[in-house]
Design a protein around this motif. Structure first.
Motif, PDB file in Angstrom:
ATOM      1  N   ALA A   1      -7.166  14.429   1.116  1.00 63.12           N
ATOM      2  CA  ALA A   1      -6.162  13.373   0.978  1.00 63.12           C
ATOM      3  C   ALA A   1      -6.836  11.997   1.059  1.00 63.12           C
ATOM      4  O   ALA A   1      -8.053  11.899   1.214  1.00 63.12           O
ATOM      5  N   THR A   2      -6.014  10.947   0.937  1.00 62.86           N
ATOM      6  CA  THR A   2      -6.546   9.585   0.878  1.00 62.86           C
ATOM      7  C   THR A   2      -6.171   8.799   2.132  1.00 62.86           C
ATOM      8  O   THR A   2      -5.033   8.863   2.589  1.00 62.86           O
ATOM      9  N   VAL A   3      -7.146   8.047   2.664  1.00 59.50           N
ATOM     10  CA  VAL A   3      -6.854   7.141   3.787  1.00 59.50           C
ATOM     11  C   VAL A   3      -6.418   5.800   3.195  1.00 59.50           C
ATOM     12  O   VAL A   3      -7.203   5.099   2.560  1.00 59.50           O
ATOM     13  N   THR A   4      -5.146   5.458   3.402  1.00 71.26           N
ATOM     14  CA  THR A   4      -4.632   4.182   2.900  1.00 71.26           C
ATOM     15  C   THR A   4      -5.132   3.028   3.758  1.00 71.26           C
ATOM     16  O   THR A   4      -5.492   1.969   3.255  1.00 71.26           O
ATOM     17  N   GLY A   5      -5.121   3.235   5.061  1.00 72.68           N
ATOM     18  CA  GLY A   5      -5.565   2.167   5.958  1.00 72.68           C
ATOM     19  C   GLY A   5      -5.567   2.649   7.391  1.00 72.68           C
ATOM     20  O   GLY A   5      -5.129   3.769   7.692  1.00 72.68           O
TER      21      GLY A   5
ATOM     22  N   PRO B   1      -1.008  22.872   6.686  1.00 72.81           N
ATOM     23  CA  PRO B   1       0.139  22.516   5.834  1.00 72.81           C
ATOM     24  C   PRO B   1       0.615  21.070   5.999  1.00 72.81           C
ATOM     25  O   PRO B   1       1.332  20.566   5.141  1.00 72.81           O
ATOM     26  N   TYR B   2       0.198  20.414   7.093  1.00 69.59           N
ATOM     27  CA  TYR B   2       0.762  19.086   7.353  1.00 69.59           C
ATOM     28  C   TYR B   2       0.025  17.939   6.660  1.00 69.59           C
ATOM     29  O   TYR B   2       0.470  16.796   6.715  1.00 69.59           O
ATOM     30  N   ILE B   3      -1.107  18.240   6.031  1.00 67.41           N
ATOM     31  CA  ILE B   3      -1.751  17.220   5.192  1.00 67.41           C
ATOM     32  C   ILE B   3      -2.076  17.858   3.851  1.00 67.41           C
ATOM     33  O   ILE B   3      -2.761  18.888   3.788  1.00 67.41           O
ATOM     34  N   GLN B   4      -1.570  17.267   2.800  1.00 71.80           N
ATOM     35  CA  GLN B   4      -1.776  17.779   1.449  1.00 71.80           C
ATOM     36  C   GLN B   4      -2.689  16.829   0.655  1.00 71.80           C
ATOM     37  O   GLN B   4      -2.798  15.646   0.992  1.00 71.80           O
ATOM     38  N   LYS B   5      -3.299  17.376  -0.388  1.00 74.10           N
ATOM     39  CA  LYS B   5      -4.239  16.606  -1.222  1.00 74.10           C
ATOM     40  C   LYS B   5      -3.670  15.285  -1.725  1.00 74.10           C
ATOM     41  O   LYS B   5      -4.373  14.296  -1.843  1.00 74.10           O
ATOM     42  N   ASP B   6      -2.394  15.292  -2.079  1.00 70.53           N
ATOM     43  CA  ASP B   6      -1.817  14.079  -2.672  1.00 70.53           C
ATOM     44  C   ASP B   6      -1.266  13.101  -1.629  1.00 70.53           C
ATOM     45  O   ASP B   6      -0.677  12.086  -1.976  1.00 70.53           O
ATOM     46  N   ASP B   7      -1.486  13.384  -0.337  1.00 71.58           N
ATOM     47  CA  ASP B   7      -1.001  12.460   0.699  1.00 71.58           C
ATOM     48  C   ASP B   7      -1.836  11.181   0.753  1.00 71.58           C
ATOM     49  O   ASP B   7      -3.055  11.214   0.598  1.00 71.58           O
ATOM     50  N   LYS B   8      -1.124  10.090   1.004  1.00 71.47           N
ATOM     51  CA  LYS B   8      -1.771   8.784   1.205  1.00 71.47           C
ATOM     52  C   LYS B   8      -1.454   8.386   2.637  1.00 71.47           C
ATOM     53  O   LYS B   8      -0.305   8.117   2.973  1.00 71.47           O
ATOM     54  N   ILE B   9      -2.479   8.390   3.448  1.00 69.99           N
ATOM     55  CA  ILE B   9      -2.247   8.404   4.890  1.00 69.99           C
ATOM     56  C   ILE B   9      -2.641   7.101   5.584  1.00 69.99           C
ATOM     57  O   ILE B   9      -3.762   6.600   5.416  1.00 69.99           O
ATOM     58  N   LEU B  10      -1.677   6.581   6.330  1.00 66.85           N
ATOM     59  CA  LEU B  10      -1.943   5.423   7.182  1.00 66.85           C
ATOM     60  C   LEU B  10      -2.174   5.965   8.590  1.00 66.85           C
ATOM     61  O   LEU B  10      -1.305   6.629   9.163  1.00 66.85           O
ATOM     62  N   ILE B  11      -3.374   5.720   9.120  1.00 67.77           N
ATOM     63  CA  ILE B  11      -3.738   6.234  10.446  1.00 67.77           C
ATOM     64  C   ILE B  11      -3.523   5.126  11.475  1.00 67.77           C
ATOM     65  O   ILE B  11      -3.970   3.991  11.255  1.00 67.77           O
ATOM     66  N   VAL B  12      -2.842   5.450  12.582  1.00 70.53           N
ATOM     67  CA  VAL B  12      -2.628   4.430  13.616  1.00 70.53           C
ATOM     68  C   VAL B  12      -3.004   4.986  14.993  1.00 70.53           C
ATOM     69  O   VAL B  12      -2.966   6.191  15.225  1.00 70.53           O
ATOM     70  N   ASP B  13      -3.369   4.070  15.886  1.00 69.80           N
ATOM     71  CA  ASP B  13      -3.643   4.466  17.268  1.00 69.80           C
ATOM     72  C   ASP B  13      -3.390   3.268  18.178  1.00 69.80           C
ATOM     73  O   ASP B  13      -3.261   2.139  17.706  1.00 69.80           O
ATOM     74  N   ASP B  14      -3.338   3.554  19.477  1.00 71.82           N
ATOM     75  CA  ASP B  14      -3.094   2.470  20.433  1.00 71.82           C
ATOM     76  C   ASP B  14      -4.326   1.592  20.610  1.00 71.82           C
ATOM     77  O   ASP B  14      -4.229   0.369  20.589  1.00 71.82           O
ATOM     78  N   PHE B  15      -5.512   2.219  20.785  1.00 70.19           N
ATOM     79  CA  PHE B  15      -6.752   1.479  21.052  1.00 70.19           C
ATOM     80  C   PHE B  15      -7.832   1.871  20.066  1.00 70.19           C
ATOM     81  O   PHE B  15      -7.894   3.020  19.619  1.00 70.19           O
ATOM     82  N   LEU B  16      -8.718   0.930  19.793  1.00 69.54           N
ATOM     83  CA  LEU B  16      -9.965   1.243  19.085  1.00 69.54           C
ATOM     84  C   LEU B  16     -11.111   0.745  19.966  1.00 69.54           C
ATOM     85  O   LEU B  16     -11.150  -0.439  20.321  1.00 69.54           O
TER      86      LEU B  16
ATOM     87  N   GLU C   1       0.854  -1.201   0.000  1.00 71.63           N
ATOM     88  CA  GLU C   1       0.000   0.000   0.000  1.00 71.63           C
ATOM     89  C   GLU C   1       0.890   1.251   0.000  1.00 71.63           C
ATOM     90  O   GLU C   1       1.916   1.297   0.673  1.00 71.63           O
ATOM     91  N   ALA C   2       0.444   2.262  -0.728  1.00 68.62           N
ATOM     92  CA  ALA C   2       1.210   3.517  -0.791  1.00 68.62           C
ATOM     93  C   ALA C   2       0.975   4.334   0.487  1.00 68.62           C
ATOM     94  O   ALA C   2      -0.171   4.524   0.900  1.00 68.62           O
ATOM     95  N   VAL C   3       2.058   4.776   1.101  1.00 68.17           N
ATOM     96  CA  VAL C   3       1.959   5.569   2.336  1.00 68.17           C
ATOM     97  C   VAL C   3       2.924   6.754   2.237  1.00 68.17           C
ATOM     98  O   VAL C   3       4.124   6.574   2.045  1.00 68.17           O
ATOM     99  N   THR C   4       2.387   7.969   2.371  1.00 69.19           N
ATOM    100  CA  THR C   4       3.267   9.152   2.369  1.00 69.19           C
ATOM    101  C   THR C   4       3.350   9.802   3.746  1.00 69.19           C
ATOM    102  O   THR C   4       4.228  10.632   3.982  1.00 69.19           O
ATOM    103  N   LYS C   5       2.411   9.471   4.634  1.00 69.89           N
ATOM    104  CA  LYS C   5       2.443  10.018   6.001  1.00 69.89           C
ATOM    105  C   LYS C   5       1.743   9.077   6.962  1.00 69.89           C
ATOM    106  O   LYS C   5       0.803   8.362   6.565  1.00 69.89           O
ATOM    107  N   ILE C   6       2.217   9.099   8.206  1.00 68.62           N
ATOM    108  CA  ILE C   6       1.521   8.376   9.274  1.00 68.62           C
ATOM    109  C   ILE C   6       0.816   9.433  10.121  1.00 68.62           C
ATOM    110  O   ILE C   6       1.427  10.414  10.543  1.00 68.62           O
TER     111      ILE C   6
END
Ligand code: 5GP
Length: 191
Positions: A145-149, A112-127, A49-54
């Motif tokens: 931007a796009t949520v990768t996962g 400025p920290y999230i751009q349109k072309d970012d592919k973002i992997l979101i993580v957390d400790d708990f759900l 999967e493409a990831v440009t930011k966490i």
């Protein structure tokens, strides 16, 4: 059983109100070897999967996010929490009810920290109920931007967050899923 499930059974502590305390390795003292293994596991599960930011939310998600970002060699952005956000011109703002603190928080990321072309992997400790994840997803969408996962270390399967996010079509990976906990006996049932 995987490394995280073993660690939860060995060191996790069930508190009243359906709260799992894992201060010994995740929420207060941070066990860097466990964090590293969590990061490697996410990298493996999101392979290809493409990831440009966490992206994560302060504070407990940050350790996981940093070690994972190191593997991808991409930046980490963490959403900040605040009771009220004054100016919203320069920020993406969302809201999340805190399961542990029982308060409504505004969460924000500076634009400025999230751009349109970012592919973002979101993580957390708990759900748990999915409030924190949904707020982060909302912020990514506001930025165009796009949520990768979505990667969570511990999913509490008896709460609906996981079900809701999967039904919305997100690629959600949880390293340990708890099906039930009993604070009186201290029993933790894993999926
Ligand atoms: P949600 O927003 O999915 O309802 O809850 C997730 C957030 O609440 C996480 O960011 C986490 O910090 C906190 N949280 C939810 N349940 C627990 C729990 O059982 N133990 C701990 N330590 N944190 C939790």
């Amino acid at each position: 059983m995987n490394f995280l499930e073993e660690k939860i059974l060995a060191e996790g502590c069930v508190k009243q109100g359906n709260v799992l305390k894992v201060d010994n390795f995740l929420n207060h003292q941070i066990d860097i070897d466990i964090m590293r293994q969590i990061a490697y596991e996410f990298k493996r599960r999101f392979k290809g999967e493409a990831v440009t930011k966490i992206l994560t939310i302060e504070s407990s998600g940050i350790a996981i996010a940093v070690l994972l970002a190191d593997l991808y060699d991409v930046p980490v952005v963490f959403a900040k929490k605040s009771k009220t956000v004054n100016s919203t011109d320069d920020k993406y703002v969302s809201r999340a009810y805190s399961f542990t603190h029982k308060t409504m928080n505004e969460v924000f990321v500076s634009k400025p920290y999230i751009q349109k072309d970012d592919k973002i992997l979101i993580v957390d400790d708990f759900l748990a109920d999915g409030q924190a994840m949904s707020a982060l997803i909302d912020i990514v969408h506001q930025a165009g931007a796009t949520v990768t996962g979505l990667g969570v270390a511990i999913e509490k399967g008896q709460q609906d967050g996981g079900k809701i996010l999967r039904s919305q079509g997100y690629h959600l990976e949880s390293i340990a899923v708890i099906d039930d906990m009993n604070w009186e006996t201290g029993e933790i049932k894993l999926r």
